[in-house]
Scaffold this active site. Structure first.
Site: not given
Ligand SMILES: Cc1cc2nc3c(=O)[nH]c(=O)nc-3n(C[C@H](O)[C@H](O)[C@H](O)COP(=O)(O)O)c2cc1C
Length: 304
Positions: A19, A68, A70, A129, A165, A192-193, A217, A243
Site C-alpha cells: 500500500s 512520512a 502522512g 502507520c 497490518k 509496516n515500516t 526497504g 519489508g
Molecule cells: C512512500 C510510502 C508510502 C506508504 N504508504 C502507506 C499507506 O498508505 N498505507 C500502508 O498501510 N502502508 C504504507 N506504506 C508502507 C508500505 O506499504 C510497506 O508496508 C513498507 O514500506 C514495507 O515494505 P517495503 O520495504 O517493500 O517498502 C508506505 C510506504 C512508503 C515507502
C-alpha cells in the site's frame, strides 16, 4: 508453479504491490497489475480528506527509504471515481486489496463499510502507520485495541477477507497477531515500516518535514522477517511478508519463514514497476534449480 491461493483468492504469483508506495493514483496501480504483480493494494483510504505532510516526505538513504507522507487521502466519500477506474483490474485478472485507516478506532468500520460496498478481493487495515500526529502505530501496539478494531470491522465486511497490518514496533507483535486472529482477521501482514529518523548534519535538522518517519526497504527485511517467522508458529491464518523485498531471494526468505504472499513497496524505487515480474522469474529460476515444482512446498520450510 507460482500460483498462490490466499484467503480463497487466486493469485498468478505470490507478489503484491504494498500500500501507498505508488501514491493514490488508480492508473499507476493498474500499470503495476499489467506488469506482473500477483495482487495490488491501494493507498490507505481514510475517513475524510487529508493533505498529508509537507515535503520532503520521502528520502532515500543507504539501506532503504524513510517516509512520512502522512496518509494523504481524498476521504472515502470522494473515492467513487477511483474505484470505478480500478474495475479494469477485473479484466486483467489481478485481485484488488483495499487498504483503509481511521484516526480513531471506530472510524475503521465506517470506512470499511464503504469499501466493502465496492467489493474488493480483500480489505487491509492499516492499524500500524507510524507517520501521523495521532501516533498511528498505537493501534497495532496494543492487542486489545487491535482486537476491538478487527471485530468491529468484521461486523460490516461480510465475506470479504480482512487483513490486519502489524508493526514490529509493538512490544509483542505476536500477541497482536494472536489478538487479530481471535477477533476474526482472515490474514495478517508482517508488516509496516519501522519508526525512524535521519538528521541532516549540515542543516542541523531532521530531513523530513515531519521530522520522524517510517523506515522501509532492505534495512527492514531482517526485522519483519523475524516477525513473519514467529507469527507462522503462533497463528493459523495466512501471512503477507513485507519489508525490504527487492529480489526473488528476498521473497523466498519470507516464504521459507511462512509467508503466503510477498509485499513489495520500496523495491520499486530500485528496480521500477517491472520488479514484480523480475522477482517472480527469480523465484521460479531458484525453484527449477532446486527441484521444486510448487511454491507452497517451500512455505515455512525454514521451520523444519
Ligand atoms: C512512500 C510510502 C508510502 C506508504 N504508504 C502507506 C499507506 O498508505 N498505507 C500502508 O498501510 N502502508 C504504507 N506504506 C508502507 C508500505 O506499504 C510497506 O508496508 C513498507 O514500506 C514495507 O515494505 P517495503 O520495504 O517493500 O517498502 C508506505 C510506504 C512508503 C515507502
Amino acid at each position: 508453479m507460482l500460483e498462490t491461493r490466499f484467503c480463497g483468492i487466486e493469485l498468478k504469483n505470490p507478489t503484491r504491490l504494498a500500500s501507498g508506495v505508488m501514491g493514490v493514483n488508480a492508473g499507476q496501480i493498474i500499470r503495476v497489475a499489467k506488469e506482473g504483480a500477483g495482487a495490488v493494494t491501494i493507498k490507505s483510504l481514510g475517513p475524510m480528506e487529508r493533505q498529508g505532510h509537507k515535503n520532503p516526505t520521502v528520502i532515500e538513504w543507504e539501506h532503504g527509504l524513510l517516509n512520512a507522507v502522512g496518509l494523504p487521502t481524498p476521504g472515502y466519500k470522494n473515492a467513487d471515481s477511483e474505484f470505478e477506474e480500478l474495475k479494469e483490474l477485473k479484466k486483467i485478472g489481478v485481485p484488488l486489496i483495499a487498504s483503509i485507516y481511521g484516526t480513531r478506532w471506530k472510524e475503521f468500520s465506517e470506512v470499511a463499510e464503504y469499501v466493502a460496498s465496492k467489493n474488493p478481493s480483500a480489505i487491509e487495515l492499516d492499524i500500524s502507520c507510524p507517520n501521523t500526529e495521532w501516533g498511528g502505530t498505537q493501534f497495532a501496539c496494543d492487542p486489545a485495541m487491535s482486537y476491538k478494531i478487527i471485530s468491529d470491522v468484521k461486523e460490516v465486511t461480510g465475506k470479504i477477507p480482512v487483513i490486519a497490518k502489524l508493526t514490529a514496533a509493538a512490544n509483542s507483535p505476536i500477541a497482536v497477531a494472536k489478538a487479530c486472529e481471535e477477533a476474526g482477521a482472515n490474514a495478517i501482514c508482517c508488516g509496516n515500516t519501522m519508526p525512524g529518523m535521519i538528521i541532516d548534519v549540515d542543516a542541523k535538522k531532521p530531513i523530513l518535514s515531519f521530522k520522524k518517519g517510517g523506515m522501509s526497504g532492505p534495512a527492514l527485511k531482517p526485522i519483519n522477517l523475524k516477525v513473519t517467522y514467529e507469527a507462522y508458529e503462533a497463528v493459523k491464518i495466512p501471512i503477507i511478508g513485507e519489508g525490504g523485498i527487492t529480489t526473488g531471494r528476498d521473497a523466498l526468505e519470507y516464504i521459507m519463514a511462512g509467508a503466503t504472499v510477498c509485499g513489495i513497496g520500496s523495491g520499486i524505487w530500485k528496480r521500477g514497476t517491472g520488479i514484480f515480474n523480475s522477482v517472480s522469474n527469480e523465484i521460479e529460476e531458484w525453484m527449477k534449480e532446486n527441484g521444486y515444482t510448487k511454491i507452497e512446498h517451500l512455505r515455512g520450510i525454514a521451520h523444519e
